[in-house]
Every structure is written in structure tokens, then in C-alpha cells.
Design a protein around this motif. Structure first.
Motif, mmCIF file in Angstrom:
data_model
loop_
_atom_site.group_PDB
_atom_site.id
_atom_site.type_symbol
_atom_site.label_atom_id
_atom_site.label_comp_id
_atom_site.label_asym_id
_atom_site.label_seq_id
_atom_site.Cartn_x
_atom_site.Cartn_y
_atom_site.Cartn_z
ATOM 1 N N PHE A 83 10.818 4.090 -5.762
ATOM 2 C CA PHE A 83 9.940 4.460 -4.668
ATOM 3 C C PHE A 83 8.660 3.632 -4.792
ATOM 4 N N PRO A 84 8.008 3.176 -3.771
ATOM 5 C CA PRO A 84 8.278 3.391 -2.341
ATOM 6 C C PRO A 84 9.283 2.380 -1.764
ATOM 7 N N GLN A 85 9.814 2.710 -0.622
ATOM 8 C CA GLN A 85 10.672 1.796 0.140
ATOM 9 C C GLN A 85 9.892 1.346 1.378
ATOM 10 N N TRP A 86 10.230 0.168 1.869
ATOM 11 C CA TRP A 86 9.650 -0.263 3.140
ATOM 12 C C TRP A 86 10.045 0.734 4.219
ATOM 13 N N ASP A 87 9.104 1.156 5.016
ATOM 14 C CA ASP A 87 9.480 1.968 6.172
ATOM 15 C C ASP A 87 8.982 1.257 7.422
ATOM 16 N N TRP A 88 9.889 0.530 8.080
ATOM 17 C CA TRP A 88 9.503 -0.309 9.219
ATOM 18 C C TRP A 88 9.018 0.540 10.389
ATOM 19 N N SER A 89 9.554 1.761 10.490
ATOM 20 C CA SER A 89 9.271 2.546 11.685
ATOM 21 C C SER A 89 7.797 2.962 11.753
ATOM 22 N N GLY B 190 5.266 1.077 11.072
ATOM 23 C CA GLY B 190 4.413 -0.038 11.468
ATOM 24 C C GLY B 190 3.388 -0.390 10.403
ATOM 25 N N TRP B 191 2.221 -0.786 10.832
ATOM 26 C CA TRP B 191 1.167 -1.266 9.939
ATOM 27 C C TRP B 191 0.780 -0.213 8.913
ATOM 28 N N GLN B 192 0.690 1.048 9.367
ATOM 29 C CA GLN B 192 0.329 2.144 8.475
ATOM 30 C C GLN B 192 1.340 2.236 7.326
ATOM 31 N N GLY B 193 2.632 2.082 7.684
ATOM 32 C CA GLY B 193 3.703 2.148 6.688
ATOM 33 C C GLY B 193 3.517 1.083 5.626
ATOM 34 N N ILE B 194 3.154 -0.119 6.051
ATOM 35 C CA ILE B 194 2.966 -1.220 5.105
ATOM 36 C C ILE B 194 1.775 -0.929 4.195
ATOM 37 N N LYS B 195 0.704 -0.383 4.794
ATOM 38 C CA LYS B 195 -0.476 -0.057 3.976
ATOM 39 C C LYS B 195 -0.141 1.015 2.942
ATOM 40 N N ASP B 196 0.613 2.059 3.403
ATOM 41 C CA ASP B 196 1.028 3.121 2.481
ATOM 42 C C ASP B 196 1.874 2.553 1.359
ATOM 43 N N PHE B 197 2.743 1.620 1.761
ATOM 44 C CA PHE B 197 3.648 1.011 0.783
ATOM 45 C C PHE B 197 2.852 0.362 -0.336
ATOM 46 N N PHE B 198 1.858 -0.453 0.050
ATOM 47 C CA PHE B 198 1.114 -1.175 -0.981
ATOM 48 C C PHE B 198 0.246 -0.244 -1.816
ATOM 49 N N ARG B 199 -0.193 0.875 -1.229
ATOM 50 C CA ARG B 199 -1.014 1.805 -1.979
ATOM 51 C C ARG B 199 -0.216 2.439 -3.125
ATOM 52 N N GLU B 200 1.108 2.541 -2.930
ATOM 53 C CA GLU B 200 1.949 3.199 -3.944
ATOM 54 C C GLU B 200 2.228 2.297 -5.147
#
Lengths: 296, 362
Positions: free
Chosen positions: A41-47, A49-59
Motif C-alpha cells: 500500500f498505497p496503490q495508484w488510484d486514477w479515479s 485524479g490529482w488528489q489521488g496522486i497527492k495522497d499516493f505520494f504522502r503515503e
């Protein structure tokens, strides 16, 4: 234009076959393990959008690399791998150089045959060749029966499941990778240089040390890298021929991945292994370049 | 001859013309009577592609990575449970499994721990982890009254030391050896305790006999026991029974026994399940239903000497399988068997680390 394409090809190659996989491994090494498919975890969540990418990098974090420093197992395994790889590389050089030298000195019409003999073992599966070493080295194996029947030893030697068996296995397996570049360097060697050296009062031995060896340096260095780098991460040979006390980073990586199901830590181990291997390569290249500049 | 060749080519051409239905099965090595595979193809007309593996870890990595391409896989209960949580399997469609009524409630009750109500899996085979001994050698060293069914043979340093010259092998599987060590020590938390204190106790017990263990390996002990190279092993029931039969066939004067330890033994279950991304779940159900046919299941057990979880198959079992208490334990022994639960993330790391320490001293 043509030049750009020509240059682009190796870069695309490097990008697709090295950089992209490496970035994926780095990404996993910064993740956390999870009971899911795939297990991190985390996995990319394309749905998202930008927020998902930001969350991804925060993890993402370097926790797994910190973890590697907390247990002595890892650095012991790296050190032990370096030791085994260095010793095996030297052994391979000791055995491989004379063979390459003999091949380069052999009459020209023999050379293709000799070359063939060096490559021939590759026709049999690597795994089967390592298995047959188990048969040769075991207590009731070929080697022990031979030595016993010749009366050289009275008790069978314990070789299988020790580090010695690992050295034998690596040296045997990687020998062609040492012979071929050394042979290529020696074959190019201009014989008239040796004649000149002898004319100028060199004995045959000193001509070898002063002329042959320096001129084959590139081949020797290339061969050493071709043996050292894969030997460092070797897994099959230590697990089949080595004992449970044989500590190598390849085995540790396997345990992390398969037994612990901890892909992030396994990836961190792999990234560190790559860094360990990259440093000497870069140093070596810089050294080469400096030398060339000094000469040029 | 020529004629058969021609007709064979014709059949092959026909076969490739029509898109043949396929089912991919991934099972443990040496774990089925191969005649059953041909029988399944004959009965259903489905091409069966049968692959084998030899470690739960390997299967689990494929299941967690996804996209394995297999329709039926056979993980052990503890691994199955974890993979179900990870979302690796699909629920079984009971309407496609009319033979499910043949399953044995005694076993189902136990596998419910891993897969409640059997929603995702059916039991294929089950067995115990116990003691394999070379009867002659052990009695020669320890005396005629040596207890072959006691864990003290392995875990009592005094006995282990005497037997070490003759050779002791343990399974290279911490989830099997550590519960056995805890059972021997009479640990109050029981064999399935995953706490640090329990692991420390197990370490103490195993380290005391570590110098006398020749090897940790999960498959070599079959041959080593059968050839008389070792005296003693902690191993899986069916494997040791295979060693017993090989020794008897070779008539080499070696007599191997398998005993379920009187202190208690681990009981494990290999379950058939269908991956969530199986390419052909329909054919997978057909295979599961085929396996649950009493005669087919009995043929498999008669071949591999492991007990199965199929009550209806028992009338078709050979006497040397159903009548052998080492394979089908009697009521009293059954009472003495325990099951274990999976190690969770952090616990698993401590376990693997402890195992590395025990094996390599680092």
C-alpha cells in the motif's frame, strides 16, 4: 536526424529495460506491506485524479530503509555476499586467465573449436549443471569416492553444504564470462610487441608482466565485472550447494519476498544491493575516463 | 502404424480448429494419481493442464501478485485463510458442485477455522506432522524400550545427542517445527501461541538440540530415511509413509515407522480453491466436482497415502490406507491433534527472523 535516432535507441532500451523497472521497485520499497493483492500500500488510484496522486505520494516514506539498519542480518548478508563474490571472482580469474591465454596462443585453426568448448556447457540447463555438482561433491559422491579409492583421504570430505561448495559452483558457472573477454583482449594483442620486448632484453616472464598483462587489463576488468556483479546477487548456487550457515543477500531477499510476504522490504534490499553495485561501476568508469584524458 | 499416425494428425488438426476448453490446475508435486487426470479429460472433454509446486510460499506469491492463469490451486489452510482475506479467491458456486454432499463433517468442522462454512474451498487431503524413525537404529542406540511416539526423541538434548551421529532431519518449515517444540515444552499458551515469549521458548528448546540436527529440509528426508542415511526426522505423515514403502521395496534392511507424537501433533489441511481471476471458473467447478466423486477421491488417496476430507470415499479406500492409524487416526489420536492459525505481518517477520537465526546462527 539519423544521429538522433541512433542515439535514441540505446536510451529507449535503457529506459524500458532498466529505468522503468527500477522506478517501480523504488516505489514499492517506499510503500507499506498490506494483506491485499498485490500485497503493498498505497496503490495508484486514477479515479481520484490529482488528489489521488497527492495522497499516493504522502503515503510513501523511507521506513523500510531505516528498518534495514536496525537488524544486523542485512549488513552481515551484504558483507558476506561481497566476500563470496570477491573470492569467487579471484578464483575465476586464476582459472580463467591461463585458459584464455592458452586459447590465444593456440594455433589459429584450433581456436574456433576451443571457443566452442568454452561455450558448450551453456547448451545444458544451468540448473542441471548445478545439480550435478551436488552429485560430485556429496559425501558419497564422485570426488570423495575418487579420493578415497586413491588413498589420498581416509574419511570423506564434507564439501557439499559449505561455503567451499558455493565457491566451486560460482567459479564453474561464471568461468566462460571471464574467459571470453580476456581471450578477446589477448587475441588482439600484437605479437610484434612481445618480440620487440624480447629484443630489448626482456625475459619471457618479464615480457608477460610488462606487456601482455597491461594490454589485457581491459579484458580482465570486464571479466571481473561480468563475474562479480551476478555473483553478488546469486541465489540458486548458495541455496543448492551452500549450507544453512551460508549467508547471502539473494537468500535474504528470497525470504523477505516469499516467507515474509514483505514486498516493500524486499524491494528496499534490492535497491540497496543495486546501489552497492553501482558505486564501484561508476568509480571504475570515472577512473577510465581520467586515464583516457591524461593519455589523450 | 501409418494409419494411426494419419488419424492422429487428423485429430490434432480438428482439436486445434475448434477452440478447446482448458482448465489449469496447480497442485503439490506427487499429490495425485495421474490416471485421474486422463479420466477427467475423457469425461468432460476439457483439456487439463496440470502444473505442480512444492512450497506454499511460491503459490502464495503467485496468488498475491494476481494473474496466475490458474483455475484451481491447492494452498494449505493457514495460507488459504490469509489469501481469502487478501481477496485472492472467488466464492464457490454450490449449485455446480452436487458432489459437495460427500464431504466429511469431521474435517469440515476443522477447516471452518480457515474458511468459515467452506465458502471458498473444499478439502483435498489432510495429514499430520510427526516422527519418522529408523526402528532398528534408534532401538540399537536408545535401547529396546525407546518410545518411538514421543517428541522427546527429537527435542530431549540427551537423546538427540546420542542419535545425532546417526542423523536427525527437521522440516524446513518454522510453522511446523515451532508448534512441535512448544508442544514438547508443555508451553502454557499452547502450540499456536505467536507471542514473543512463546517464540523465545521455542528458540530455547530448538537451540538446545541445534548442534545435533544435521539438516533442515522439507523433501530430502524421504530418501534419507528410506536409505538409512538418517535415524530420525520430523516430517509430514505421507512423506514418511512413502519412505517406509521405499525402504520395504528396496529390502535394504531399513524399517521406517511413522508415529503421531503422543504429546500432540499438528494437523494440516490442503484445500482446493478457485482464484478470483481464474480464466475458466466453470471448468474449475467441474474439476472440483470430479475430485469430490467418492471413487476418484479414493483413487487419489490410495495412490499418495494421505487421508482425504471425503466421507463417501472411505468405502473405496484400500485397507492399507483406511486401516492405518498413521493415515486415518483413531478417535483417541484425533483428540490429540491440534490445528494452528496463520502468523500475521509482524509476527511472521519475527518467526522468519527466528528461523534464520536457528538455522544460520546469525
Amino acid at each position: 536526424m539519423r544521429r538522433a535516432i541512433l542515439i535514441a535507441i540505446p536510451y529507449v532500451w535503457l529506459l524500458v529495460l532498466f529505468l522503468i523497472p527500477f522506478v517501480i521497485v523504488i516505489k514499492i520499497s517506499l510503500s507499506d506491506t498490506a494483506l491485499a493483492r498485490p500485497p503493498y500500500f498505497p496503490q495508484w488510484d486514477w479515479s481520484l485524479g490529482w488528489q489521488g496522486i497527492k495522497d499516493f505520494f504522502r503515503e510513501l516514506d523511507f521506513e523500510n530503509f531505516v528498518f534495514l539498519t536496525t537488524d544486523s542480518l542485512y549488513w552481515k548478508a551484504y558483507l558476506s555476499s561481497v566476500k563470496i563474490a570477491v573470492i569467487s571472482t579471484l578464483l575465476t580469474l586464476l582459472v580463467g586467465f591461463p585458459i584464455a591465454y592458452g586459447m590465444a596462443r593456440a594455433p589459429e585453426e584450433w581456436r574456433p573449436t576451443l571457443m566452442m568448448l568454452v561455450i558448450l556447457p551453456f547448451w545444458t540447463s544451468f540448473l542441471i549443471r548445478v545439480y550435478s555438482w551436488m552429485g560430485i561433491l556429496s559425501q558419497g559422491g564422485l570426488l570423495n569416492s575418487l579420493l578415497l579409492s586413491l588413498g589420498i583421504i581416509s574419511e570423506p570430505l564434507i564439501i557439499l553444504n559449505t561455503d567451499i561448495a558455493v565457491y566451486i559452483g560460482i567459479t564453474y558457472t561464471y568461468l566462460p564470462f571471464m574467459i571470453l573477454p580476456v581471450y578477446a583482449a589477448l587475441e588482439k594483442l600484437d605479437g610484434s610487441l612481445l618480440e620487440a620486448a624480447e629484443d630489448l632484453g626482456c625475459s619471457r616472464t618479464s615480457a608477460f608482466w610488462l606487456v601482455t598483462l597491461p594490454l589485457s587489463k581491459q579484458g580482465v576488468i570486464a571479466g571481473c565485472f561480468l563475474v562479480f556483479i551476478p555473483a553478488m546477487g546469486e541465489f540458486v548456487i548458495p541455496s543448492l550447494l551452500g549450507g544453512s550457515q551460508t549467508l547471502m543477500i539473494g537468500k535474504v531477499l528470497y525470504e523477505e519476498f516469499f516467507s515474509n510476504r514483505d514486498w516493500p522490504v524486499a524491494s528496499a534490499v534490492a535497491v540497496v544491493l543495486l546501489l552497492i553495485l553501482v558505486i564501484p561501476i561508476v568509480l571504475f568508469q570515472r577512473n577510465e575516463q581520467k586515464q583516457r584524458e591524461a593519455e589523450g | 502404424m501409418k494409419k494411426t499416425l494419419i488419424s492422429m494428425t487428423a485429430v490434432m488438426a480438428l482439436g486445434s480448429a475448434a477452440v478447446a476448453e482448458e482448465v489449469h490446475v496447480y497442485n503439490w508435486s506427487d499429490y495425485i494419481d495421474e490416471e485421474l487426470l486422463a479420466k477427467f479429460e475423457e469425461e468432460t472433454g476439457i483439456d487439463l493442464i496440470y502444473d505442480v509446486f512444492d512450497s506454499n510460499e511460491l503459490l502464495e506469491t503467485k496468488m498475491l501478485a494476481g494473474g496466475s492463469g490458474y483455475d484451481v490451486v491447492v494452498p494449505t489452510g493457514t495460507f488459504l485463510q490469509r489469501q481469502i482475506i487478501a481477496g485472492s479467491f472467488q466464492k464457490l458456486d454450490m449449485s455446480k458442485l452436487p458432489n459437495a454432499g460427500n464431504l466429511w463433517d469431521v474435517i469440515q468442522k476443522r477447516t471452518d477455522v480457515y474458511d468459515p462454512a467452506g465458502e471458498y474451498s473444499i478439502n483435498y487431503m489432510w495429514g499430520t506432522t510427526g516422527i519418522g524413525a529408523n526402528v532398528g537404529k534408534v532401538k540399537e542406540i536408545l535401547g529396546e524400550d525407546a518410545e518411538l511416539n514421543s517428541l522427546s526423541l527429537i527435542f530431549d538434548p540427551e537423546k538427540a545427542q546420542k542419535l545425532s551421529a546417526c542423523g536427525i532431519h527437521l522440516l524446513d518449515a518454522p510453522t511446523e517445527v515451532i508448534p512441535a517444540a512448544l508442544t514438547y515444552a508443555g508451553w502454557e499458551g499452547g502450540p499456536d501461541d505467536h507471542s514473543d515469549a512463546a517464540l523465545a521458548k521455542a528458540e530455547e528448546v530448538i537451540m538446545a538440540i541445534r548442534p545435533y540436527i544435521q539438516k533442515f529440509h522439507s523433501s530430502e528426508l524421504i530418501n534419507a530415511l528410506a536409505n538409512g542415511d538418517i535415524c530420525l526426522a520430523l516430517g509430514w505423515s505421507g512423506d514418511i509413509l512413502q519412505a517406509r514403502d521405499r525402504a520395504a521395496e528396496a529390502a535394504n534392511g531399513v524399517e521406517v515407522t511413522y508415529e503421531v507424537p503422543k504429546e500432540g501433533a499438528l494437523m494440516w489441511f490442503d484445500q482446493m480453491a478457485i482464484p478470483v481471476d481464474a480464466p475458466n471458473p466453470d471448468a474449475a467447478h467441474k474439476f472440483l466436482n470430479f475430485i469430490m466423486d467418492p471413487e476418484n477421491m479414493a483413487a487419489a488417496s490410495n495412490y499418495v497415502y494421505y487421508a482425504n476430507g471425503n466421507k463417501a470415499s472411505q468405502e473405496f479406500l484400500n485397507e492399507d490406507v483406511i486401516g492405518d492409524t498413521a493415515i486415518y487416526p483413531d478417535e483417541a489420536t484425533l483428540e490429540n491433534l491440534y490445528t494452528v492459525t496463520p502468523f500475521e505481518g509482524g509476527e511472521q517477520r519475527s518467526l522468519t527472523r527466528l528461523w534464520t537465526k536457528i538455522k544460520s546462527g546469525t
